[in-house]
Scaffold this motif. Structure first.
Motif, PDB file in Angstrom:
ATOM      1  N   PHE A  93       0.851  -1.174   0.000  1.00 52.87           N
ATOM      2  CA  PHE A  93       0.000   0.000   0.000  1.00 52.87           C
ATOM      3  C   PHE A  93       0.896   1.237   0.000  1.00 52.87           C
ATOM      4  O   PHE A  93       1.844   1.334   0.789  1.00 52.87           O
ATOM      5  N   ILE A  94       0.572   2.171  -0.889  1.00 45.27           N
ATOM      6  CA  ILE A  94       1.349   3.396  -1.044  1.00 45.27           C
ATOM      7  C   ILE A  94       0.390   4.573  -0.936  1.00 45.27           C
ATOM      8  O   ILE A  94      -0.576   4.664  -1.708  1.00 45.27           O
ATOM      9  N   ARG A  95       0.633   5.450   0.020  1.00 43.53           N
ATOM     10  CA  ARG A  95      -0.259   6.581   0.251  1.00 43.53           C
ATOM     11  C   ARG A  95       0.299   7.825  -0.420  1.00 43.53           C
ATOM     12  O   ARG A  95       1.428   8.247  -0.151  1.00 43.53           O
ATOM     13  N   SER A  96      -0.506   8.425  -1.285  1.00 38.84           N
ATOM     14  CA  SER A  96      -0.044   9.616  -1.998  1.00 38.84           C
ATOM     15  C   SER A  96       0.120  10.794  -1.034  1.00 38.84           C
ATOM     16  O   SER A  96      -0.427  10.800   0.063  1.00 38.84           O
ATOM     17  N   SER A  97       0.864  11.792  -1.477  1.00 42.44           N
ATOM     18  CA  SER A  97       1.107  12.982  -0.660  1.00 42.44           C
ATOM     19  C   SER A  97       0.478  14.188  -1.344  1.00 42.44           C
ATOM     20  O   SER A  97       0.082  14.140  -2.510  1.00 42.44           O
ATOM     21  N   TRP A  98       0.396  15.302  -0.619  1.00 39.11           N
ATOM     22  CA  TRP A  98      -0.291  16.484  -1.152  1.00 39.11           C
ATOM     23  C   TRP A  98       0.395  17.036  -2.395  1.00 39.11           C
ATOM     24  O   TRP A  98      -0.252  17.639  -3.257  1.00 39.11           O
ATOM     25  N   ASN A 154       5.266   4.493   1.228  1.00 31.99           N
ATOM     26  CA  ASN A 154       4.887   3.101   1.474  1.00 31.99           C
ATOM     27  C   ASN A 154       4.394   2.964   2.916  1.00 31.99           C
ATOM     28  O   ASN A 154       5.085   3.366   3.860  1.00 31.99           O
ATOM     29  N   ILE A 155       3.214   2.366   3.070  1.00 35.79           N
ATOM     30  CA  ILE A 155       2.681   2.165   4.419  1.00 35.79           C
ATOM     31  C   ILE A 155       2.574   0.679   4.754  1.00 35.79           C
ATOM     32  O   ILE A 155       2.183   0.330   5.873  1.00 35.79           O
ATOM     33  N   SER A 156       2.927  -0.193   3.815  1.00 36.58           N
ATOM     34  CA  SER A 156       3.015  -1.626   4.112  1.00 36.58           C
ATOM     35  C   SER A 156       3.862  -2.291   3.040  1.00 36.58           C
ATOM     36  O   SER A 156       4.091  -1.738   1.967  1.00 36.58           O
ATOM     37  N   GLY A 157       4.331  -3.501   3.338  1.00 39.76           N
ATOM     38  CA  GLY A 157       5.153  -4.237   2.390  1.00 39.76           C
ATOM     39  C   GLY A 157       6.617  -4.229   2.777  1.00 39.76           C
ATOM     40  O   GLY A 157       6.978  -3.886   3.906  1.00 39.76           O
ATOM     41  N   GLN A 159      10.879  -3.314   2.326  1.00 41.99           N
ATOM     42  CA  GLN A 159      11.773  -2.168   2.161  1.00 41.99           C
ATOM     43  C   GLN A 159      11.305  -0.928   2.933  1.00 41.99           C
ATOM     44  O   GLN A 159      11.480   0.196   2.484  1.00 41.99           O
ATOM     45  N   MET A 160      10.733  -1.135   4.096  1.00 36.22           N
ATOM     46  CA  MET A 160      10.261  -0.008   4.896  1.00 36.22           C
ATOM     47  C   MET A 160      11.400   0.536   5.768  1.00 36.22           C
ATOM     48  O   MET A 160      12.256  -0.237   6.202  1.00 36.22           O
ATOM     49  N   PRO A 161      11.408   1.849   6.081  1.00 33.59           N
ATOM     50  CA  PRO A 161      10.540   2.890   5.552  1.00 33.59           C
ATOM     51  C   PRO A 161      10.990   3.324   4.154  1.00 33.59           C
ATOM     52  O   PRO A 161      12.193   3.350   3.867  1.00 33.59           O
ATOM     53  N   SER A 162      10.029   3.676   3.313  1.00 36.31           N
ATOM     54  CA  SER A 162      10.375   3.990   1.933  1.00 36.31           C
ATOM     55  C   SER A 162       9.259   4.760   1.252  1.00 36.31           C
ATOM     56  O   SER A 162       8.134   4.850   1.751  1.00 36.31           O
ATOM     57  N   LEU A 163       9.581   5.306   0.096  1.00 39.81           N
ATOM     58  CA  LEU A 163       8.601   5.907  -0.801  1.00 39.81           C
ATOM     59  C   LEU A 163       8.764   5.253  -2.165  1.00 39.81           C
ATOM     60  O   LEU A 163       9.796   4.669  -2.475  1.00 39.81           O
ATOM     61  N   THR A 164       7.719   5.350  -2.975  1.00 36.64           N
ATOM     62  CA  THR A 164       7.736   4.757  -4.311  1.00 36.64           C
ATOM     63  C   THR A 164       7.118   5.727  -5.308  1.00 36.64           C
ATOM     64  O   THR A 164       6.123   6.392  -4.996  1.00 36.64           O
ATOM     65  N   TYR A 165       7.718   5.801  -6.484  1.00 30.63           N
ATOM     66  CA  TYR A 165       7.072   6.565  -7.549  1.00 30.63           C
ATOM     67  C   TYR A 165       7.360   5.915  -8.897  1.00 30.63           C
ATOM     68  O   TYR A 165       8.241   5.063  -9.026  1.00 30.63           O
ATOM     69  N   MET A 166       6.563   6.319  -9.893  1.00 35.27           N
ATOM     70  CA  MET A 166       6.694   5.750 -11.234  1.00 35.27           C
ATOM     71  C   MET A 166       6.805   6.870 -12.254  1.00 35.27           C
ATOM     72  O   MET A 166       6.105   7.886 -12.167  1.00 35.27           O
ATOM     73  N   LEU A 167       7.695   6.667 -13.216  1.00 40.82           N
ATOM     74  CA  LEU A 167       7.868   7.584 -14.334  1.00 40.82           C
ATOM     75  C   LEU A 167       7.500   6.871 -15.627  1.00 40.82           C
ATOM     76  O   LEU A 167       7.730   5.670 -15.769  1.00 40.82           O
ATOM     77  N   ALA A 168       6.932   7.609 -16.575  1.00 41.53           N
ATOM     78  CA  ALA A 168       6.606   7.068 -17.897  1.00 41.53           C
ATOM     79  C   ALA A 168       7.474   7.751 -18.943  1.00 41.53           C
ATOM     80  O   ALA A 168       7.763   8.945 -18.838  1.00 41.53           O
ATOM     81  N   PHE A 169       7.897   6.994 -19.957  1.00 33.37           N
ATOM     82  CA  PHE A 169       8.735   7.577 -21.001  1.00 33.37           C
ATOM     83  C   PHE A 169       8.530   6.843 -22.317  1.00 33.37           C
ATOM     84  O   PHE A 169       8.025   5.720 -22.358  1.00 33.37           O
ATOM     85  N   GLU A 170       8.948   7.502 -23.390  1.00 33.55           N
ATOM     86  CA  GLU A 170       8.774   6.941 -24.732  1.00 33.55           C
ATOM     87  C   GLU A 170       9.856   5.932 -25.057  1.00 33.55           C
ATOM     88  O   GLU A 170       9.588   4.856 -25.582  1.00 33.55           O
ATOM     89  N   ASP A 171      11.112   6.293 -24.770  1.00 37.30           N
ATOM     90  CA  ASP A 171      12.227   5.384 -24.988  1.00 37.30           C
ATOM     91  C   ASP A 171      13.344   5.758 -24.029  1.00 37.30           C
ATOM     92  O   ASP A 171      13.321   6.831 -23.408  1.00 37.30           O
ATOM     93  N   LYS A 172      14.319   4.870 -23.896  1.00 39.99           N
ATOM     94  CA  LYS A 172      15.364   5.072 -22.888  1.00 39.99           C
ATOM     95  C   LYS A 172      16.260   6.265 -23.210  1.00 39.99           C
ATOM     96  O   LYS A 172      16.788   6.903 -22.295  1.00 39.99           O
ATOM     97  N   GLU A 173      16.423   6.574 -24.490  1.00 40.10           N
ATOM     98  CA  GLU A 173      17.282   7.702 -24.850  1.00 40.10           C
ATOM     99  C   GLU A 173      16.704   9.013 -24.310  1.00 40.10           C
ATOM    100  O   GLU A 173      17.410   9.797 -23.661  1.00 40.10           O
TER     101      GLU A 173
END
Length: 217
Positions: A93-98, A154-157, A159-173
């Protein structure tokens, strides 16, 4: 995933039963991904955005009364032990921030993803790192072309304590170009040396993902 085992049962369950059932209950933009490359054991990731923990509980309870879901998941639920395609799964479970409160669906041309997990040595270090994101880093990411999908504590699972985020991209370059701009950004260079943000990250995990055909992200 189990090495050498067909994955079709799990993919069909996600595609034809679980994700449609979540959509019927108002859960949108359910993501489904697998790791790029040839890393073993293979891992599949499911990203389900809930408004809050109460919605998670309500949706989970309502699935038990969803006859369409029950019918659609019969093949998966009745799979014998020697045919089940995975060993175990882990839920986080990952809780978003403001500073980044809601998941943002990327454009259709952005179908490659980087999942980043920042571990901190204690809770105060994590608090300070999240503050750093909320007050400065999100704006820098936007300015240099790093497309955020979600961010949270992250609030469970593991590697605590930690945060998680995701990035999107077209290609690695283009992704690497954006990270290079980030490192050279004057605002990043300014905040990265502030005493308040010293020793906030003790380890970083990076996972590169690609969206599966039925992913809604």
């Amino acid at each position: 995933m189990q090495f050498g085992q067909s994955e079709d049962i799990l993919h069909d369950y996600f595609k034809d039963a679980l994700i449609p059932a979540l959509n019927r209950q108002g859960i949108e933009n359910v993501g489904a991904f697998e790791e790029t490359g040839e890393t073993l054991p293979k891992k599949i990731y499911l990203l389900i955005p809930y408004k809050n923990m109460q919605e998670y509980q309500d949706v989970t309870d309502d699935l038990e009364d969803d006859t369409q879901f029950q019918s659609g998941s019969e093949t998966y639920q009745n799979t014998p032990p020697d045919k089940i395609p995975f060993e175990r799964y882990e839920s986080r479970f990952i809780r978003s921030s403001w500073g980044f409160a809601n998941l943002v669906k990327p454009g259709d041309d952005l179908d490659q993803f980087e999942l980043r997990i920042y571990e901190s040595y204690n809770e105060d270090a994590l608090r300070r790192k999240i503050k750093m994101f909320n007050e400065d880093e999100f704006e820098i990411f936007d300015n240099v072309g790093l497309e955020m999908v979600f961010f949270g504590k992250n609030i469970s699972g593991g590697q605590m304590p930690s945060l998680t985020y995701m990035l999107a991209f077209e290609d690695k370059e283009k992704h690497q170009e954006a990270w290079s701009k980030f490192g050279n950004n004057p605002d990043w260079q300014r905040i990265s040396i502030l005493k308040e943000y010293e020793n906030t990250v003790s380890d970083i995990t990076r996972v590169f993902l690609k969206s599966l055909s039925y992913s809604q992200i």
